[in-house]
Design a protein around this motif. Sequence first.
Motif, PDB file in Angstrom:
ATOM      1  N   ASP A   1       0.834  -1.214   0.000  1.00 17.18           N
ATOM      2  CA  ASP A   1       0.000   0.000   0.000  1.00 17.18           C
ATOM      3  C   ASP A   1       0.869   1.264   0.000  1.00 17.18           C
ATOM      4  O   ASP A   1       0.471   2.302  -0.514  1.00 17.18           O
ATOM      5  CB  ASP A   1      -0.879   0.063   1.265  1.00 17.18           C
ATOM      6  CG  ASP A   1      -1.829  -1.122   1.346  1.00 17.18           C
ATOM      7  OD1 ASP A   1      -2.015  -1.767   0.302  1.00 17.18           O
ATOM      8  OD2 ASP A   1      -2.350  -1.389   2.445  1.00 17.18           O
ATOM      9  N   ILE A   2       2.032   1.158   0.654  1.00 18.28           N
ATOM     10  CA  ILE A   2       2.879   2.360   0.766  1.00 18.28           C
ATOM     11  C   ILE A   2       3.545   2.661  -0.571  1.00 18.28           C
ATOM     12  O   ILE A   2       3.642   3.813  -0.991  1.00 18.28           O
ATOM     13  CB  ILE A   2       3.983   2.166   1.838  1.00 18.28           C
ATOM     14  CG1 ILE A   2       3.356   1.753   3.177  1.00 18.28           C
ATOM     15  CG2 ILE A   2       4.808   3.438   2.023  1.00 18.28           C
ATOM     16  CD1 ILE A   2       4.380   1.429   4.255  1.00 18.28           C
TER      17      ILE A   2
ATOM     18  N   ARG B   1       6.105   3.703   9.482  1.00 18.37           N
ATOM     19  CA  ARG B   1       5.693   2.848   8.363  1.00 18.37           C
ATOM     20  C   ARG B   1       4.165   2.754   8.311  1.00 18.37           C
ATOM     21  O   ARG B   1       3.542   2.880   7.264  1.00 18.37           O
ATOM     22  CB  ARG B   1       6.334   1.478   8.580  1.00 18.37           C
ATOM     23  CG  ARG B   1       6.020   0.465   7.547  1.00 18.37           C
ATOM     24  CD  ARG B   1       6.881  -0.778   7.746  1.00 18.37           C
ATOM     25  NE  ARG B   1       6.205  -1.919   7.201  1.00 18.37           N
ATOM     26  CZ  ARG B   1       5.509  -2.784   7.917  1.00 18.37           C
ATOM     27  NH1 ARG B   1       5.434  -2.662   9.228  1.00 18.37           N
ATOM     28  NH2 ARG B   1       4.903  -3.795   7.340  1.00 18.37           N
ATOM     29  N   GLU B   2       3.552   2.553   9.487  1.00 17.43           N
ATOM     30  CA  GLU B   2       2.092   2.448   9.541  1.00 17.43           C
ATOM     31  C   GLU B   2       1.445   3.787   9.168  1.00 17.43           C
ATOM     32  O   GLU B   2       0.424   3.835   8.491  1.00 17.43           O
ATOM     33  CB  GLU B   2       1.679   2.003  10.954  1.00 17.43           C
ATOM     34  CG  GLU B   2       0.194   1.985  11.235  1.00 17.43           C
ATOM     35  CD  GLU B   2      -0.587   0.978  10.373  1.00 17.43           C
ATOM     36  OE1 GLU B   2       0.039   0.228   9.611  1.00 17.43           O
ATOM     37  OE2 GLU B   2      -1.832   0.984  10.457  1.00 17.43           O
ATOM     38  N   TRP B   3       2.074   4.860   9.599  1.00 18.70           N
ATOM     39  CA  TRP B   3       1.562   6.204   9.296  1.00 18.70           C
ATOM     40  C   TRP B   3       1.593   6.450   7.786  1.00 18.70           C
ATOM     41  O   TRP B   3       0.622   6.916   7.194  1.00 18.70           O
ATOM     42  CB  TRP B   3       2.420   7.213  10.053  1.00 18.70           C
ATOM     43  CG  TRP B   3       2.007   8.644   9.974  1.00 18.70           C
ATOM     44  CD1 TRP B   3       0.941   9.232  10.602  1.00 18.70           C
ATOM     45  CD2 TRP B   3       2.667   9.686   9.250  1.00 18.70           C
ATOM     46  NE1 TRP B   3       0.918  10.577  10.313  1.00 18.70           N
ATOM     47  CE2 TRP B   3       1.963  10.880   9.487  1.00 18.70           C
ATOM     48  CE3 TRP B   3       3.788   9.720   8.433  1.00 18.70           C
ATOM     49  CZ2 TRP B   3       2.356  12.100   8.931  1.00 18.70           C
ATOM     50  CZ3 TRP B   3       4.177  10.934   7.877  1.00 18.70           C
ATOM     51  CH2 TRP B   3       3.454  12.106   8.131  1.00 18.70           C
ATOM     52  N   LEU B   4       2.724   6.081   7.173  1.00 20.84           N
ATOM     53  CA  LEU B   4       2.839   6.242   5.713  1.00 20.84           C
ATOM     54  C   LEU B   4       1.782   5.400   5.007  1.00 20.84           C
ATOM     55  O   LEU B   4       1.183   5.809   4.018  1.00 20.84           O
ATOM     56  CB  LEU B   4       4.242   5.820   5.246  1.00 20.84           C
ATOM     57  CG  LEU B   4       5.393   6.728   5.682  1.00 20.84           C
ATOM     58  CD1 LEU B   4       6.741   6.090   5.350  1.00 20.84           C
ATOM     59  CD2 LEU B   4       5.286   8.103   5.018  1.00 20.84           C
TER      60      LEU B   4
ATOM     61  N   SER C   1      12.152  14.393  11.285  1.00 23.20           N
ATOM     62  CA  SER C   1      12.010  15.792  10.890  1.00 23.20           C
ATOM     63  C   SER C   1      10.984  15.919   9.758  1.00 23.20           C
ATOM     64  O   SER C   1      10.225  16.878   9.704  1.00 23.20           O
ATOM     65  CB  SER C   1      13.362  16.391  10.507  1.00 23.20           C
ATOM     66  OG  SER C   1      13.913  15.639   9.490  1.00 23.20           O
ATOM     67  N   LYS C   2      10.938  14.904   8.885  1.00 24.17           N
ATOM     68  CA  LYS C   2       9.932  14.953   7.811  1.00 24.17           C
ATOM     69  C   LYS C   2       8.537  14.803   8.414  1.00 24.17           C
ATOM     70  O   LYS C   2       7.596  15.492   8.000  1.00 24.17           O
ATOM     71  CB  LYS C   2      10.202  13.853   6.783  1.00 24.17           C
ATOM     72  CG  LYS C   2      11.479  14.105   6.000  1.00 24.17           C
ATOM     73  CD  LYS C   2      11.861  12.953   5.108  1.00 24.17           C
ATOM     74  CE  LYS C   2      13.263  13.174   4.533  1.00 24.17           C
ATOM     75  NZ  LYS C   2      13.884  11.969   4.043  1.00 24.17           N
ATOM     76  N   PHE C   3       8.446  13.890   9.379  1.00 25.62           N
ATOM     77  CA  PHE C   3       7.135  13.709  10.022  1.00 25.62           C
ATOM     78  C   PHE C   3       6.691  15.007  10.700  1.00 25.62           C
ATOM     79  O   PHE C   3       5.551  15.456  10.527  1.00 25.62           O
ATOM     80  CB  PHE C   3       7.199  12.570  11.057  1.00 25.62           C
ATOM     81  CG  PHE C   3       5.978  12.540  11.938  1.00 25.62           C
ATOM     82  CD1 PHE C   3       4.809  11.952  11.492  1.00 25.62           C
ATOM     83  CD2 PHE C   3       5.984  13.140  13.194  1.00 25.62           C
ATOM     84  CE1 PHE C   3       3.660  11.960  12.273  1.00 25.62           C
ATOM     85  CE2 PHE C   3       4.847  13.148  13.979  1.00 25.62           C
ATOM     86  CZ  PHE C   3       3.675  12.563  13.521  1.00 25.62           C
ATOM     87  N   LEU C   4       7.596  15.618  11.465  1.00 22.27           N
ATOM     88  CA  LEU C   4       7.219  16.826  12.207  1.00 22.27           C
ATOM     89  C   LEU C   4       6.817  17.950  11.248  1.00 22.27           C
ATOM     90  O   LEU C   4       5.892  18.709  11.514  1.00 22.27           O
ATOM     91  CB  LEU C   4       8.365  17.284  13.113  1.00 22.27           C
ATOM     92  CG  LEU C   4       8.680  16.351  14.294  1.00 22.27           C
ATOM     93  CD1 LEU C   4       9.876  16.861  15.079  1.00 22.27           C
ATOM     94  CD2 LEU C   4       7.474  16.193  15.227  1.00 22.27           C
ATOM     95  N   ALA C   5       7.537  18.034  10.133  1.00 18.46           N
ATOM     96  CA  ALA C   5       7.198  19.069   9.154  1.00 18.46           C
ATOM     97  C   ALA C   5       5.741  18.891   8.704  1.00 18.46           C
ATOM     98  O   ALA C   5       4.992  19.861   8.596  1.00 18.46           O
ATOM     99  CB  ALA C   5       8.145  18.988   7.966  1.00 18.46           C
ATOM    100  N   LEU C   6       5.347  17.640   8.462  1.00 22.40           N
ATOM    101  CA  LEU C   6       3.978  17.397   7.998  1.00 22.40           C
ATOM    102  C   LEU C   6       2.973  17.535   9.131  1.00 22.40           C
ATOM    103  O   LEU C   6       1.896  18.106   8.959  1.00 22.40           O
ATOM    104  CB  LEU C   6       3.885  15.999   7.385  1.00 22.40           C
ATOM    105  CG  LEU C   6       4.606  15.825   6.051  1.00 22.40           C
ATOM    106  CD1 LEU C   6       4.361  14.451   5.465  1.00 22.40           C
ATOM    107  CD2 LEU C   6       4.138  16.879   5.070  1.00 22.40           C
TER     108      LEU C   6
END
Length: 1017
Positions: free
Chosen positions: A557-558, A609-612, A682-687
């Motif tokens: 799915d990812i 991974r689950e978040w993506l 950092s990518k997660f926090l940005a989003l």
Amino acid sequence: MIPRLAAAHPDASPAAAFLAHLAGMGLEGEIGRTAAERNVFATDNSIYQVEPAAVIFPRNANDLKRIAKALARPEFTDISVAPRGGGTGTNGQSLTSGIIVDCSRHMNRILEIDPVRRIARVEAGVVKDQLNKALAPHGLFFAPELSTSNRATIGGMISTDACGQGSCLYGKTSNHVLGLRVVLADGTDFLSRPVREEELRALQARRDRIGDIHRTLARIANDDRAEIERIFPKLNRFMTGYDLAHLWRDDGLFDLNAVLCGSEGTLAMIAEAELNLLPIPAHAALVNIRYDNFNAALEDARNLVTLGVASVETIDETLLRLAKGDIVWPHIAAFFPDDADGPANGINITEILADTPEEFAEKLSGVTAALQDRPFAGRKGFTVTQGKAEIEAVWTMRKRSVGLLGNVEGPVRPVPFVEDTAVPPENLAAYIREFRAALDQEGLTYGMFGHVDAGVLHVRPALDLTRPEHAALVRRVSDTVVALTRKYGGVLWGEHGKGMRSEYVPEFFGALYPRLQEIKAAFDPLGQLNPGKIVALAGRSLPKIDAVQLRGSLDRDIGNDIRAAFDNAAYCNGNGACFDFDADSLMCPSYKGTRDRRFSPKGRASLMREWLRRLAEKGVDARREVARRHPFGVVSRLWNSISPANREDFSHEVRAAMDNCLACKACAGQCPVKVSVPAFRSKFLALYYGRYLRPLKDPLVAAIESTLPLMARMRPFYNAVAGTQIGQAVMRRAGLTALPLLPPLSLRRKLAAQNVPVATPALLARLDAGARAKAVIFVPDAFTEHFDPQVLLDAVEVARLLGLAPLIAPPLVNGKALHVHGYLGAFEKVARRTAAAIDRMAEAGVPLVGIDPSMTLTFRSEYSGTGMKGRVLLPQEWLATILDRLPSGAVGERRRIHLMAHCTERTNAPAAVGQWKTIFDKLGIELVVDDVGCCGMAGTFGHEVRNRALSETLYAMSWKPALAAPDRVDLVMATGYSCRSQVKLMDGVKLPHPLQTILTALQARTLPLERDGTYDV
Ligand SMILES: Cc1cc2nc3c(=O)[nH]c(=O)nc-3n(C[C@H](O)[C@H](O)[C@H](O)COP(=O)(O)OP(=O)(O)OC[C@H]3O[C@@H](n4cnc5c(N)ncnc54)[C@H](O)[C@@H]3O)c2cc1C
Ligand code: SF4
Ligand code: SF4
């Protein structure tokens, strides 16, 4: 903007009533029911992913009894549990859709060590290396070895009957189990020990579950003796789960532990174990033999075994190549040199152990003489490794083998499903030839290593399990390998246990399979303990290997492009190397300080991974979202933050797991798969903060580098805020604490007064070749410059005393704090600007030297996207290039000094510590590099109110005891600015930077030094 991701409500779970009942019974441990907790326990090292309904963290044996008693109630007969330890199973051993009982978080006490009787009593969650660390002062150890020894628990080892290197000498875990305190499915608390015949009769006579169990087992052991003798292979890795062949021991005792060991949590929950200990061999060496092909290594192994060595381990060319890129390689490279005709394509590592020096010398010379006198085709040469640290380093490389195989690019990665077969050693070479042919025929790549002395081979074929045709290979290859192991008289499960591969149990146990069902029924008549593993109750079936959900089917799915864009988060293979128990090791401080698996690299990678996946399910390409940058206004973020509709968002759970990551980068450097949490965080926090408002402290911390020069100009005001109670209270409200004071010293004014020029392009252009050869540019980071300027002044003085002419870089913003907090847009701008400035300086061909390791190494990792060509050296990297300038034996009398190096440099610049040693050695100073974990400060982490408690916990775990050690009389230095400030804050001690010690050494030198450092500015 990312959408809200619904998190399933835990109360909807069928286990909710059971958990509520358990809480009512006074469970002392915790219950984890959030989506994040369940997700993190949905995987182990296997190809499978099964989400549990909940996770229970029992505190003690009483909690296990409470769980079992609740299970026994009629309303909960549908509930099942799977005990879990380190979660390092390779085949889904501890995975369940029921409830996980995690014994590792709390049940990890060593209850007793009796050095006289050589016995230890431990709780099930004690990690194997934890026990051996405690035993070392007694000269004892718990012998069964396994690659996951720094995170696998004794409960897990017993339940899989683990073993590994050295098994021919020491046997399996079951060979060292003296007694087991187990809790049965009905809540019975039983101490299982080998018993004499009359005791067995008494047990059989009991009218309870203990009686049922003993009657069943005694009957099978007697009635089926001939069949057991026929079916159980006579291997060093005998067949466990359930090991009927050893129910009656050679000494005439009846041993229930034989079936409990290797039973994978299907018969009982182990609460405590009494273990047999052995004396640590006094002398050890490794003989590392190189071959020009792997087959030669395998063939030669048979000769080596006959030399009376303790163990023989083999490694193929693929692994060797990967090991050369690993963090441990610099420590062991000398033992595996390339030969004139090229590098080795296979290696055998033979171990020599002895109790006396005479025996040792005889054994070692026997082996080396045999290697010299009896050549073998393909053997190239050998080296000998001696010394505890050196031997440990070689074994560390061997233990990291599985992880290293996973350190490849792209979606095709090695996966375990036929990874631990065992055949009689004499059949190994022929067996491997057929095994390789089968894999080659399928067009698969693979790396191989193993315990050749025991006939155990580790193979992980590389597959992309998101591809249906690759997923289908799991069945095809497994069936082929089962047939091959049977052909060669071996077993599919040499040491890792069965897990989801239990469908092959009936084939191997044949006519004895119904007996296994009877045993299961006697222990667990309702099938509530780890169902689906080893055996199914009569009338029920075992799951098929290809009917359980594969991780790959979720990864599909990812999509591979998104997987590739998030810093290996989706490629974490769950090997658990980041669960290292040892407070003095670097991986991973936030896990060590909390013992919560969500707060580990694996936990964070799983959640990411689950978040993506959930984003992809909603049609959101997270990779594009990151690149897009978010112009969303404060209003929409404010609305999202206060709207009750957003209260339940899976993203909040992911953020909570990211919050207490120290961004120390131990994972990026030490995870064998190079999972880099700071990079994807950092990518997660940005989003995430594109959707929600940030806490107030975020912009303050992120802007700190830019605002420090201003604060320095307003020093009295800043110090009034940071140094008074009112000011501190205000800062605490803003989320910041323990802020350091600014000293009354301006680096730049002082340097100007000393005629140290700023390295402007104009000045650099004016330098002639001679001046350039003597120049060095210090590139200060804002923290060292403003809070600890003396270190930079001393660095400049060191350069002068070495006859060089130092310069100082213009003020540059490094941007690390921006990156850490996910201000990616701002970071990119800053990084591009700074990279350009560094490149301009670098064009002059003058060395650039940073001071703080973590800030300096940011130029290598976080700046990789800027295309920066200039390299900013760590101080020791610079000094190592001008070693000839350092005076030999500068301090006269040889002294000993300790170094506590910053964790980021130890994990991400592996050569760095060795360089400090070389430098101090040249000065005539013995440098001892202390093995300490993280100091807990990690840049701005320890200055945030929400992190302060964890920061202090971490300091107390490793640095504090190391600094307070009773024999600690030598000087201690620290390379990190944060580390020095943490020590000052916690213990009021000011540690010097190594450059400051070098300066003292140079100044104390009797011979006058040429002093340079003047510029015509
Ligand atoms: C990289 C890598 C290398 C490995 N190398 C080796 C090796 O060299 N040798 C080897 O033998 N294995 C090896 N393994 C496999 C694994 O580490 C071992 O099987 C280990 O013993 C599992 O311990 P654990 O604590 O992680 O148990 P888990 O994986 O948590 O559980 C394993 C099984 O034990 C059961 N269990 C755990 N605790 C209890 C308890 N308290 N009561 C009852 N049942 C319990 C679980 O239900 C499960 O069935 C390796 C794994 C990996 C990932
Ligand atoms: S993060 Fe790395 S070390 Fe931790 S489990 Fe995943 S792959 Fe292993
Ligand atoms: S950066 Fe450090 S604290 Fe964060 S996950 Fe990695 S090892 Fe753990």
